[in-house]
Design a protein around this motif. Structure first.
Motif, mmCIF file in Angstrom:
data_model
loop_
_atom_site.group_PDB
_atom_site.id
_atom_site.type_symbol
_atom_site.label_atom_id
_atom_site.label_comp_id
_atom_site.label_asym_id
_atom_site.label_seq_id
_atom_site.Cartn_x
_atom_site.Cartn_y
_atom_site.Cartn_z
ATOM 1 N N LYS A 322 5.143 9.868 -8.717
ATOM 2 C CA LYS A 322 5.696 10.024 -7.622
ATOM 3 C C LYS A 322 6.559 9.751 -6.952
ATOM 4 O O LYS A 322 7.245 9.287 -7.468
ATOM 5 C CB LYS A 322 4.403 8.134 -7.524
ATOM 6 C CG LYS A 322 3.275 8.045 -7.814
ATOM 7 C CD LYS A 322 2.533 6.689 -7.561
ATOM 8 C CE LYS A 322 0.676 7.051 -8.212
ATOM 9 N NZ LYS A 322 0.267 7.169 -7.436
ATOM 10 N N ALA A 323 7.214 10.091 -5.615
ATOM 11 C CA ALA A 323 8.066 10.021 -4.883
ATOM 12 C C ALA A 323 8.725 8.462 -4.690
ATOM 13 O O ALA A 323 9.999 8.486 -5.158
ATOM 14 C CB ALA A 323 7.331 10.523 -3.853
ATOM 15 N N ASP A 324 7.724 7.196 -4.469
ATOM 16 C CA ASP A 324 8.343 6.443 -4.251
ATOM 17 C C ASP A 324 8.624 5.704 -6.074
ATOM 18 O O ASP A 324 8.918 4.302 -6.497
ATOM 19 C CB ASP A 324 7.016 5.716 -4.111
ATOM 20 C CG ASP A 324 6.313 5.389 -2.690
ATOM 21 O OD1 ASP A 324 7.020 5.354 -2.150
ATOM 22 O OD2 ASP A 324 5.165 5.461 -2.906
ATOM 23 N N GLN A 325 8.504 6.196 -7.181
ATOM 24 C CA GLN A 325 9.282 6.329 -8.471
ATOM 25 C C GLN A 325 10.649 6.195 -8.627
ATOM 26 O O GLN A 325 11.618 6.336 -9.817
ATOM 27 C CB GLN A 325 8.765 6.660 -9.470
ATOM 28 C CG GLN A 325 6.765 5.701 -9.505
ATOM 29 C CD GLN A 325 6.646 6.703 -10.549
ATOM 30 O OE1 GLN A 325 6.286 7.930 -10.429
ATOM 31 N NE2 GLN A 325 6.024 5.700 -11.869
ATOM 32 N N MET A 326 11.494 6.697 -7.756
ATOM 33 C CA MET A 326 12.598 7.666 -7.539
ATOM 34 C C MET A 326 13.629 6.241 -7.483
ATOM 35 O O MET A 326 14.348 6.685 -8.450
ATOM 36 C CB MET A 326 13.139 7.811 -6.126
ATOM 37 C CG MET A 326 12.290 9.811 -6.029
ATOM 38 S SD MET A 326 12.857 10.671 -7.065
ATOM 39 C CE MET A 326 14.979 10.912 -7.017
ATOM 40 N N LEU A 327 13.512 5.190 -6.921
ATOM 41 C CA LEU A 327 14.434 3.978 -7.218
ATOM 42 C C LEU A 327 14.436 3.869 -8.162
ATOM 43 O O LEU A 327 15.715 3.705 -9.105
ATOM 44 C CB LEU A 327 14.995 3.248 -5.483
ATOM 45 C CG LEU A 327 15.261 2.040 -5.717
ATOM 46 C CD1 LEU A 327 17.254 2.736 -5.584
ATOM 47 C CD2 LEU A 327 15.173 1.076 -4.847
ATOM 48 N N PRO A 328 13.488 2.952 -8.430
ATOM 49 C CA PRO A 328 13.631 2.397 -10.079
ATOM 50 C C PRO A 328 13.711 2.804 -11.293
ATOM 51 O O PRO A 328 15.263 3.209 -11.851
ATOM 52 C CB PRO A 328 11.833 2.172 -10.602
ATOM 53 C CG PRO A 328 11.543 2.379 -9.567
ATOM 54 C CD PRO A 328 12.227 2.975 -8.205
ATOM 55 N N THR A 412 0.370 9.857 -3.284
ATOM 56 C CA THR A 412 1.357 9.806 -4.138
ATOM 57 C C THR A 412 2.756 9.421 -2.805
ATOM 58 O O THR A 412 3.689 9.186 -3.855
ATOM 59 C CB THR A 412 1.750 11.195 -4.089
ATOM 60 O OG1 THR A 412 1.291 11.747 -2.936
ATOM 61 C CG2 THR A 412 0.314 11.865 -4.875
ATOM 62 N N HIS A 413 2.816 9.246 -1.704
ATOM 63 C CA HIS A 413 3.591 8.328 -1.298
ATOM 64 C C HIS A 413 3.253 7.594 -0.480
ATOM 65 O O HIS A 413 2.776 7.821 1.117
ATOM 66 C CB HIS A 413 4.298 9.058 -0.383
ATOM 67 C CG HIS A 413 5.406 9.142 0.554
ATOM 68 N ND1 HIS A 413 6.528 8.184 -0.256
ATOM 69 C CD2 HIS A 413 6.435 9.676 1.561
ATOM 70 C CE1 HIS A 413 7.820 7.913 0.326
ATOM 71 N NE2 HIS A 413 7.631 8.996 1.397
ATOM 72 N N LEU A 414 3.484 6.543 -0.387
ATOM 73 C CA LEU A 414 3.192 5.473 0.434
ATOM 74 C C LEU A 414 3.081 5.040 1.521
ATOM 75 O O LEU A 414 2.291 4.216 2.435
ATOM 76 C CB LEU A 414 2.988 3.743 -0.678
ATOM 77 C CG LEU A 414 2.547 3.866 -2.085
ATOM 78 C CD1 LEU A 414 2.657 3.093 -2.843
ATOM 79 C CD2 LEU A 414 1.475 4.149 -1.415
#
Length: 604
Positions: A322-328, A412-414
């Motif tokens: 998921k795109a939102d996992q980039m920062l972790p 996929t992108h919240l």
């Protein structure tokens, strides 16, 4: 061999004993604040104390609480991903926040002058109880949909760096938030927000500073971002299907934030917890500065992520789904080797999520109890029973959020889902409030028809839009990414099928394919386009009898002057009679008269 299996070995999981200790300590402090205010500093056992802290809250804690509760885990996780995949166009919201805050301050004056603890009471005074209840039902429904998303985000981050089940973490996040919100009330919510805001700023600032030094400084980062086409604030494309442009950012996002910060009970409940209008305005300006700083920091973190992965996109090679996992992933990859830093980061995302869910649950509990349960004679009216009912409401929402995790994980992108759902509330809300504040001739029939049309129209657009997203039939093209540098990281790209994620087909225009930043503007315009002519055709509004304190300060001067010249200045009692839905003078009206005149003298 599977692509994911080939590449996951290149990123080490760094979440050791120190990280767990930091994480548990910060969550324990949040829960401890709830215990402190719930059992040791309870104050008066009343709904007023539980919801508004007795109107004795302080400016700085309230300002920090506003910042923390609005900049949720969604912001911390999705905004950096937004910068990486779509560029900096979103940042325009930070630039425009100064203008938005100026407008919100005029709303604050209206709320204080009319002694409103629930901002939706304004709609009852200005129009009718029906208009108020429609907006409140939409408020409850949208928050009902938003709560699981806000809770899911920190669970996603924790799962990314530890491998722990998202469902388990989801339950823990929800449990902590429900605990201190149930027992501590607004005081626990505000002071926990202060702690969580400190964690958010400190951890994000450290990660950004450390990464900046590692990546070669500001010049190098901005140079890479520029070469990759990420630095863009003036995309003047007026295509309604384009995901983000200058126009839908400046108009759509701005109206959405105007409704969310200035006309949402989550924020208004904090502002009216302060003892005076002057302090509320001061808190709002401090919020503005804090919002700009945090938004700038999260946006810049997105550019740092792009500088790190500009030649080896983690999503293409399968490091993330998921795109939102980039920062972790970025935190784990860059500073994860430093003991405790990953734990602080995860605590940061958890803190952001907790601050938001606590604010939402506290506000929801107040509205559901006071407007829908309290009028039922069978539940009793004692203050003790009231607090028990509100705690039960908070607990119920918490259980629901845990169960909804299986649905939220499908997106996929919240950021898309968050703004689409929130627009169902923000559009009609900003439309009907501005109609009442800025258009004196609007009457209750016009407002009611406009709100119903807005809610109905937006529901059709948003449900269709999310349905297409859920079925993976609506995809926005991202900016160019590359995997040319993956070999330098030891990643074998020969087995990667670059056709796994093909370039999306051009989006054909329809109501359901309009990009989500436009939704709030569309909802607001529907209220005006329908409400004004309906008001005119149904006799308009008698402006001579209208309470000028229900109009925006910039408007009321014209009507007050005209009426004063005609000797028609209304008394406080007369105005309250008009606003009283029963048309009767109550003891409360007379009791408020002295308070009103004293406040008016202070303002003059």
């Amino acid at each position: 061999m599977d692509v994911v299996q080939n590449v996951t070995s290149t990123v080490q999981t760094h979440f050791g004993t120190v990280d767990y200790a930091v994480f548990v300590m910060i969550l324990s402090l949040s829960a401890g604040i709830g215990v402190y205010f719930g059992f040791f500093r309870r104050g008066e056992d009343s709904t007023e104390e539980y919801l508004h802290g007795g109107h004795k809250m302080k400016v700085i804690p309230i300002a920090i609480s506003l910042i923390a509760s609005q900049l949720s885990g969604v912001t911390m996780m999705t905004v950096p991903a937004e910068m990486y995949f779509y560029g900096t166009q979103y940042y325009i919201i930070a630039i425009l926040m100064i203008a938005i805050t100026f407008v919100i301050n005029s709303f604050v004056q209206v709320f204080y002058e009319n002694k409103l603890s629930n901002c939706n009471e304004y709609l009852e005074y200005r129009f009718s109880a029906s208009v108020k209840h429609i907006i409140q039902v939409v408020y409850i429904a949208t928050n009902f949909l938003m709560l699981p998303i806000v809770i899911y985000i920190p669970s996603l981050a924790f799962s990314q760096v530890t491998g722990t089940s998202i469902s388990v973490i989801n339950a823990i996040v929800c449990g902590v938030g429900v605990f201190y919100t149930m027992f501590g009330g607004i005081k626990a919510v505000v002071w926990t927000d202060v702690l969580q805001a400190f964690v958010m700023v400190a951890s994000t600032f450290f990660i950004a500073g450390y990464s900046l030094n590692l990546l070669g400084g500001f010049g190098e980062v901005f140079s890479i971002a520029s070469n990759g086409g990420r630095l863009e604030l003036l995309n003047l494309n007026f295509d309604f299907t384009s995901r983000i442009t200058f126009w839908n950012s400046s108009l759509g996002y701005s109206l959405g934030w105007l409704a969310y910060v200035g006309l949402n009970q989550n924020c208004v409940q904090r502002m009216v917890s302060l003892p005076s209008m002057k302090k509320a305005r001061c808190a709002m300006w401090l919020f503005c500065l804090g919002f700009i700083f945090i938004t700038s920091l999260t946006c810049f973190t997105g550019l740092l992520i792009y500088a790190k992965y500009h030649d080896c996109d983690p999503k293409t090679v399968g490091l993330i789904e998921k795109a939102d996992q980039m920062l972790p992933l970025f935190v784990q990859d860059v500073v994860g080797h430093i003991p405790g830093i990953t734990g602080i980061f995860i605590s940061c995302v958890f803190s952001a999520g907790l601050s938001t869910i606590s604010a939402m649950m506290n506000a929801l509990a107040g509205i559901v109890y006071q407007d829908y349960l309290k009028p039922m004679n069978c539940i009793g009216h004692t203050e003790r029973k009231a607090n028990l009912w509100m705690k039960g409401i908070v607990l119920t929402f918490g259980i629901y959020c845990v169960l909804m995790e299986v649905v939220i994980e499908k997106f996929t992108h919240l950021l898309d889902a968050v703004y689409s759902i929130s627009a169902l509330l923000n559009g009609p809300t900003v439309g009907v409030f501005t109609l009442g504040l800025l258009w004196p001739w609007a009457n209750k029939k016009g407002a009611l028809t406009g709100v119903l049309a807005s809610v109905g129209g937006l529901s059709y657009i948003v449900i269709g839009h999310l349905s297409l997203k859920f079925q993976d039939q609506l995809k926005y093209p991202t900016l160019n990414t590359s995997i040319e540098g993956c070999a330098d990281l030891g990643i074998n790209i020969t087995n990667i099928d670059l056709n796994i994620a093909p370039i999306p087909e051009p989006i054909e225009f329809s109501l359901n394919t309009i990009s989500f930043p436009w939704f709030s503007l569309i909802g607001g315009l529907i209220v005006w386009v329908v409400g004004i002519p309906v008001s005119a055709f149904t006799g308009g509004n008698n402006t001579r009898m209208l309470d000028v304190t229900l109009l925006a300060p910039v408007i009321r001067g014209f009507f007050k002057k005209d009426r004063t010249e005609k000797g028609e200045e209304m008394t406080f009692i007369e105005k309250k009679i008009i606003m009283d839905t029963n048309g009767t003078i109550t003891e409360q009206i007379f009791a408020q008269k002295d308070d009103y005149e004293m406040e008016k003298k202070d303002r003059d």
